[in-house]
Design an enzyme around this catalytic site. Structure first.
Site, PDB file in Angstrom:
ATOM      1  N   TYR A   1       0.817  -1.226   0.000  1.00 50.96           N
ATOM      2  CA  TYR A   1       0.000   0.000   0.000  1.00 50.96           C
ATOM      3  C   TYR A   1       0.846   1.271   0.000  1.00 50.96           C
ATOM      4  CZ  TYR A   1      -4.269  -2.552   0.059  1.00 50.96           C
ATOM      5  OH  TYR A   1      -5.286  -3.358  -0.346  1.00 50.96           O
TER       6      TYR A   1
ATOM      7  N   HIS B   1     -14.826   1.795  -1.753  1.00 51.94           N
ATOM      8  CA  HIS B   1     -13.756   0.966  -1.185  1.00 51.94           C
ATOM      9  C   HIS B   1     -12.790   1.763  -0.332  1.00 51.94           C
ATOM     10  CE1 HIS B   1     -14.601  -1.763  -4.886  1.00 51.94           C
ATOM     11  NE2 HIS B   1     -15.485  -1.935  -3.924  1.00 51.94           N
TER      12      HIS B   1
ATOM     13  N   CYS C   1      -7.528   1.556  12.741  1.00 54.43           N
ATOM     14  CA  CYS C   1      -7.061   0.519  13.668  1.00 54.43           C
ATOM     15  C   CYS C   1      -7.733  -0.811  13.319  1.00 54.43           C
ATOM     16  CB  CYS C   1      -7.419   0.922  15.102  1.00 54.43           C
ATOM     17  SG  CYS C   1      -7.129  -0.365  16.324  1.00 54.43           S
TER      18      CYS C   1
ATOM     19  N   CYS D   1     -10.130  -1.096  17.058  1.00 47.79           N
ATOM     20  CA  CYS D   1     -11.192  -0.166  17.506  1.00 47.79           C
ATOM     21  C   CYS D   1     -11.590   0.725  16.329  1.00 47.79           C
ATOM     22  CB  CYS D   1     -10.690   0.665  18.692  1.00 47.79           C
ATOM     23  SG  CYS D   1      -9.453   1.888  18.245  1.00 47.79           S
TER      24      CYS D   1
ATOM     25  N   CYS E   1      -2.111   1.198  17.490  1.00 49.73           N
ATOM     26  CA  CYS E   1      -3.140   2.224  17.653  1.00 49.73           C
ATOM     27  C   CYS E   1      -2.909   2.970  18.976  1.00 49.73           C
ATOM     28  CB  CYS E   1      -4.508   1.540  17.665  1.00 49.73           C
ATOM     29  SG  CYS E   1      -5.864   2.618  18.102  1.00 49.73           S
TER      30      CYS E   1
ATOM     31  N   CYS F   1      -6.455   2.494  21.388  1.00 53.17           N
ATOM     32  CA  CYS F   1      -6.739   1.283  22.184  1.00 53.17           C
ATOM     33  C   CYS F   1      -5.454   0.576  22.592  1.00 53.17           C
ATOM     34  CB  CYS F   1      -7.644   0.334  21.391  1.00 53.17           C
ATOM     35  SG  CYS F   1      -6.844  -0.437  19.977  1.00 53.17           S
TER      36      CYS F   1
HETATM   37  C1  BV8 Z   1     -18.050  -8.054   0.392  1.00 53.18           C
HETATM   38  C2  BV8 Z   1      -9.734  -1.764  -2.152  1.00 53.18           C
HETATM   39  C3  BV8 Z   1     -19.384  -9.077   2.078  1.00 53.18           C
HETATM   40  C4  BV8 Z   1      -8.474  -2.534  -1.904  1.00 53.18           C
HETATM   41  C5  BV8 Z   1     -11.119  -3.267  -3.503  1.00 53.18           C
HETATM   42  C6  BV8 Z   1     -17.868 -14.605  -6.130  1.00 53.18           C
HETATM   43  C7  BV8 Z   1     -18.641 -13.960  -7.075  1.00 53.18           C
HETATM   44  C8  BV8 Z   1     -19.003 -12.632  -6.932  1.00 53.18           C
HETATM   45  C9  BV8 Z   1     -18.579 -11.903  -5.815  1.00 53.18           C
HETATM   46  C10 BV8 Z   1     -17.796 -12.544  -4.882  1.00 53.18           C
HETATM   47  C11 BV8 Z   1     -17.439 -13.883  -5.015  1.00 53.18           C
HETATM   48  N1  BV8 Z   1     -16.678 -14.222  -3.966  1.00 53.18           N
HETATM   49  C12 BV8 Z   1     -16.535 -13.145  -3.137  1.00 53.18           C
HETATM   50  C13 BV8 Z   1     -17.239 -12.118  -3.686  1.00 53.18           C
HETATM   51  C14 BV8 Z   1     -17.362 -10.768  -3.124  1.00 53.18           C
HETATM   52  C15 BV8 Z   1     -16.102  -9.963  -3.404  1.00 53.18           C
HETATM   53  C16 BV8 Z   1     -15.834  -9.867  -4.895  1.00 53.18           C
HETATM   54  O1  BV8 Z   1     -16.462  -9.092  -5.588  1.00 53.18           O
HETATM   55  N2  BV8 Z   1     -14.875 -10.660  -5.380  1.00 53.18           N
HETATM   56  C17 BV8 Z   1     -14.571 -10.640  -6.799  1.00 53.18           C
HETATM   57  C18 BV8 Z   1     -13.060 -10.605  -6.970  1.00 53.18           C
HETATM   58  C19 BV8 Z   1     -15.183 -11.862  -7.419  1.00 53.18           C
HETATM   59  N3  BV8 Z   1     -16.367  -8.655  -2.882  1.00 53.18           N
HETATM   60  C20 BV8 Z   1     -15.994  -8.358  -1.644  1.00 53.18           C
HETATM   61  O2  BV8 Z   1     -15.332  -9.100  -0.930  1.00 53.18           O
HETATM   62  C21 BV8 Z   1     -16.497  -7.030  -1.100  1.00 53.18           C
HETATM   63  N4  BV8 Z   1     -17.016  -7.226   0.200  1.00 53.18           N
HETATM   64  O3  BV8 Z   1     -18.651  -8.613  -0.479  1.00 53.18           O
HETATM   65  O4  BV8 Z   1     -18.322  -8.189   1.718  1.00 53.18           O
HETATM   66  C22 BV8 Z   1     -19.469  -9.035   3.555  1.00 53.18           C
HETATM   67  C23 BV8 Z   1     -20.633  -8.536   4.131  1.00 53.18           C
HETATM   68  C24 BV8 Z   1     -20.735  -8.539   5.521  1.00 53.18           C
HETATM   69  C25 BV8 Z   1     -19.675  -9.004   6.323  1.00 53.18           C
HETATM   70  C26 BV8 Z   1     -18.511  -9.481   5.712  1.00 53.18           C
HETATM   71  C27 BV8 Z   1     -18.396  -9.507   4.331  1.00 53.18           C
HETATM   72  C28 BV8 Z   1     -15.353  -6.046  -0.994  1.00 53.18           C
HETATM   73  C29 BV8 Z   1     -14.856  -5.699  -2.365  1.00 53.18           C
HETATM   74  C30 BV8 Z   1     -13.864  -4.538  -2.250  1.00 53.18           C
HETATM   75  C31 BV8 Z   1     -12.447  -5.045  -2.445  1.00 53.18           C
HETATM   76  N5  BV8 Z   1     -11.525  -3.901  -2.428  1.00 53.18           N
HETATM   77  N6  BV8 Z   1     -10.326  -2.194  -3.427  1.00 53.18           N
HETATM   78  C32 BV8 Z   1      -7.419  -2.230  -2.918  1.00 53.18           C
HETATM   79  O5  BV8 Z   1      -7.693  -1.613  -3.962  1.00 53.18           O
HETATM   80  O6  BV8 Z   1      -6.262  -2.616  -2.653  1.00 53.18           O
HETATM   81  S1  BV8 Z   1     -11.637  -3.730  -5.033  1.00 53.18           S
HETATM   82  C33 BV8 Z   1     -10.298  -3.590  -6.097  1.00 53.18           C
HETATM   83  O7  BV8 Z   1     -10.606  -4.372  -7.229  1.00 53.18           O
HETATM   84  C34 BV8 Z   1     -10.074  -2.225  -6.651  1.00 53.18           C
HETATM   85  O8  BV8 Z   1     -10.353  -1.190  -5.788  1.00 53.18           O
HETATM   86  C35 BV8 Z   1     -10.993  -2.143  -7.817  1.00 53.18           C
HETATM   87  O9  BV8 Z   1     -12.162  -1.534  -7.436  1.00 53.18           O
HETATM   88  C36 BV8 Z   1     -11.322  -3.560  -8.080  1.00 53.18           C
HETATM   89  C37 BV8 Z   1     -10.887  -3.937  -9.458  1.00 53.18           C
HETATM   90  O10 BV8 Z   1     -11.938  -3.580 -10.265  1.00 53.18           O
HETATM   91  P1  BV8 Z   1     -11.785  -2.535 -11.465  1.00 53.18           P
HETATM   92  O11 BV8 Z   1     -11.865  -1.166 -10.911  1.00 53.18           O
HETATM   93  O12 BV8 Z   1     -12.774  -2.956 -12.460  1.00 53.18           O
HETATM   94  O13 BV8 Z   1     -10.310  -2.712 -12.003  1.00 53.18           O
HETATM   95  P2  BV8 Z   1      -9.764  -3.828 -12.987  1.00 53.18           P
HETATM   96  O14 BV8 Z   1      -8.283  -3.676 -12.985  1.00 53.18           O
HETATM   97  O15 BV8 Z   1     -10.380  -5.141 -12.641  1.00 53.18           O
HETATM   98  O16 BV8 Z   1     -10.355  -3.408 -14.429  1.00 53.18           O
HETATM   99  C38 BV8 Z   1      -9.924  -2.205 -15.034  1.00 53.18           C
HETATM  100  C39 BV8 Z   1     -10.749  -2.065 -16.286  1.00 53.18           C
HETATM  101  O17 BV8 Z   1     -10.405  -0.839 -16.912  1.00 53.18           O
HETATM  102  C40 BV8 Z   1     -10.498  -3.170 -17.310  1.00 53.18           C
HETATM  103  O18 BV8 Z   1     -11.739  -3.590 -17.835  1.00 53.18           O
HETATM  104  C41 BV8 Z   1      -9.664  -2.452 -18.391  1.00 53.18           C
HETATM  105  O19 BV8 Z   1      -9.946  -2.967 -19.676  1.00 53.18           O
HETATM  106  C42 BV8 Z   1     -10.177  -1.045 -18.286  1.00 53.18           C
HETATM  107  N7  BV8 Z   1      -9.212  -0.021 -18.681  1.00 53.18           N
HETATM  108  C43 BV8 Z   1      -7.857  -0.051 -18.515  1.00 53.18           C
HETATM  109  N8  BV8 Z   1      -7.339   1.113 -18.979  1.00 53.18           N
HETATM  110  C44 BV8 Z   1      -8.377   1.884 -19.409  1.00 53.18           C
HETATM  111  C45 BV8 Z   1      -9.573   1.163 -19.227  1.00 53.18           C
HETATM  112  N9  BV8 Z   1     -10.783   1.661 -19.560  1.00 53.18           N
HETATM  113  C46 BV8 Z   1     -10.819   2.909 -20.096  1.00 53.18           C
HETATM  114  N10 BV8 Z   1      -9.706   3.659 -20.305  1.00 53.18           N
HETATM  115  C47 BV8 Z   1      -8.486   3.176 -19.982  1.00 53.18           C
HETATM  116  N11 BV8 Z   1      -7.383   3.940 -20.209  1.00 53.18           N
HETATM  117 ZN    ZN Z   2      -7.431   0.934  18.253  1.00 56.58          ZN
END
Ligand code: BV8
Ligand code: ZN
Length: 298
Positions: free
Chosen positions: A89, A145, A153, A156, A193, A196
């Site tokens: 990060y 996100h 933390c 907490c 943290c 806490c």
């Molecule tokens: C949750 C922060 C529940 C961190 C991110 C099975 C099926 C479906 C869903 C799931 C599954 N198993 C698990 C899940 C849920 C899971 C999920 O979606 N998994 C996916 C991988 C299948 N989701 C979660 O876990 C979410 N939480 O569901 O919680 C819950 C509820 C209660 C209690 C407990 C739990 C949390 C999801 C958030 C994850 N964090 N980001 C970090 O970034 O380090 S997401 C992370 O991936 C990025 O932030 C980004 O948002 C995402 C990637 O997506 P894109 O933005 O689309 O990026 P990508 O590179 O994939 O694509 C880029 C695109 O741009 C491409 O198409 C490319 O062609 C195009 N492009 C490139 N250049 C250009 C362009 N277009 C135009 N112009 C250009 N120049």
């Molecule tokens: Zn704390």
């Protein structure tokens, strides 16, 4: 003998997307539609920031150095190796700080300023801060996100933002005095943290398998529910694989929205099930988005 009726392929076509009507490529019909749209929703993905030089998540090849980026963006990864996750990060923070908002970020910000939040809401999956730096009004930008620059933390509710967060980062970026001068972070370097005294400080982003921020989800829900219809759904630079973010496309479609996708890749016909009344613009967001939004008459 009357000719036999042609075979009914409709079930095959709908099941496979085969011969699905292609979305339009016409910029002028999109601009005409947008100019009379009352409510526009947008989903912003990593591709929006790619023209600013930031690696997309997938572009990280899903890899960062030799690690799978998706594997590093989880609570389990931080539990197992907080120093490695912080290194991941810190590098992304540095890259995002050094990057500049591009013309697409600015065009979206200008539209939001012109149209107001009742008329235009941006839901961003990006954590790089570029939409905010482009002047996108905060009330019209929902960060699903979180963002790279806040710290929280693990135990907490303590959150660090701005200078307080930067101070923590400085301590992480200065190789610890005891270490042999190598900048590699160690578990003992990870700050605790101050509130806490027990939790470790981590990036305040939403990791996979973590719930999204409730207040963000509910404010998006209120915007969606504020009217029976949504006229346009802009889907910019996303592979539409991450949930629940991607689900907003279907929510908008259910409320009557016509969908406009901007992506460098060729249309993946089955992916978003676009119809004839939708648009697919293949190309760079920094080139296409300013053109698409230029004629918007607020
Ligand atoms: C949750 C922060 C529940 C961190 C991110 C099975 C099926 C479906 C869903 C799931 C599954 N198993 C698990 C899940 C849920 C899971 C999920 O979606 N998994 C996916 C991988 C299948 N989701 C979660 O876990 C979410 N939480 O569901 O919680 C819950 C509820 C209660 C209690 C407990 C739990 C949390 C999801 C958030 C994850 N964090 N980001 C970090 O970034 O380090 S997401 C992370 O991936 C990025 O932030 C980004 O948002 C995402 C990637 O997506 P894109 O933005 O689309 O990026 P990508 O590179 O994939 O694509 C880029 C695109 O741009 C491409 O198409 C490319 O062609 C195009 N492009 C490139 N250049 C250009 C362009 N277009 C135009 N112009 C250009 N120049
Ligand atoms: Zn704390």
């Amino acid at each position: 003998m009357p000719p036999s009726p042609p075979p009914d392929y409709s079930s095959v076509i709908s099941a496979t997307g085969f011969l699905r009507p292609r979305a339009s490529r016409s910029l002028s019909t999109f601009q005409s539609h947008l100019s009379v749209s009352v409510r526009t929703l947008s989903l912003l993905g990593a591709g929006l920031s790619a023209p600013s030089g930031l690696q997309t998540f997938r572009g990280l090849g899903g890899l960062w150095r030799t690690y799978d980026a998706k594997e590093l963006s989880t609570p389990a990864a931080f539990e197992r190796n907080p120093a490695l996750v912080w290194t991941f990060y810190l590098e992304r923070r540095r890259a995002a700080r050094a990057a500049h908002p591009n013309k697409a970020h600015k065009a979206l910000a200008e539209m939001a300023q012109r149209v107001g939040v009742e008329g235009f809401l941006a839901i961003s999956m990006n954590i790089d801060g570029l939409s905010e730096r482009a002047g996108h009004p905060p009330e019209a930008l929902k960060l699903l996100h979180g963002n790279l620059f806040d710290i929280k933390c693990t135990k907490c509710e303590h959150i660090l933002q701005g200078d307080a967060a930067d101070e923590v980062i400085q301590s992480l970026e200065k190789p610890s005095a005891e270490s042999s001068g190598s900048p590699a972070l160690r578990r003992e370097d990870i700050p605790k943290c101050s509130s806490c005294q027990s939790g470790l400080l981590r990036p305040a982003v939403v990791w996979f398998n973590e719930p999204l921020p409730f207040e963000t989800l509910s404010s998006i829900y209120s915007w969606i529910q504020a009217s029976p219809t949504i006229d346009t759904m802009l889907v910019i630079g996303t592979s539409a694989e991450v949930y629940p973010a991607t689900a907003y496309i279907e929510v908008a479609r259910q409320k009557g929205a016509r969908i406009a996708v901007v992506n460098v890749e060729k249309e993946d016909v089955g992916l978003l099930a676009l119809e004839e009344q939708d648009w697919y613009f293949e190309g760079h967001a920094a080139v296409l988005v300013p053109e698409m939004l230029s004629e918007t008459v607020a």
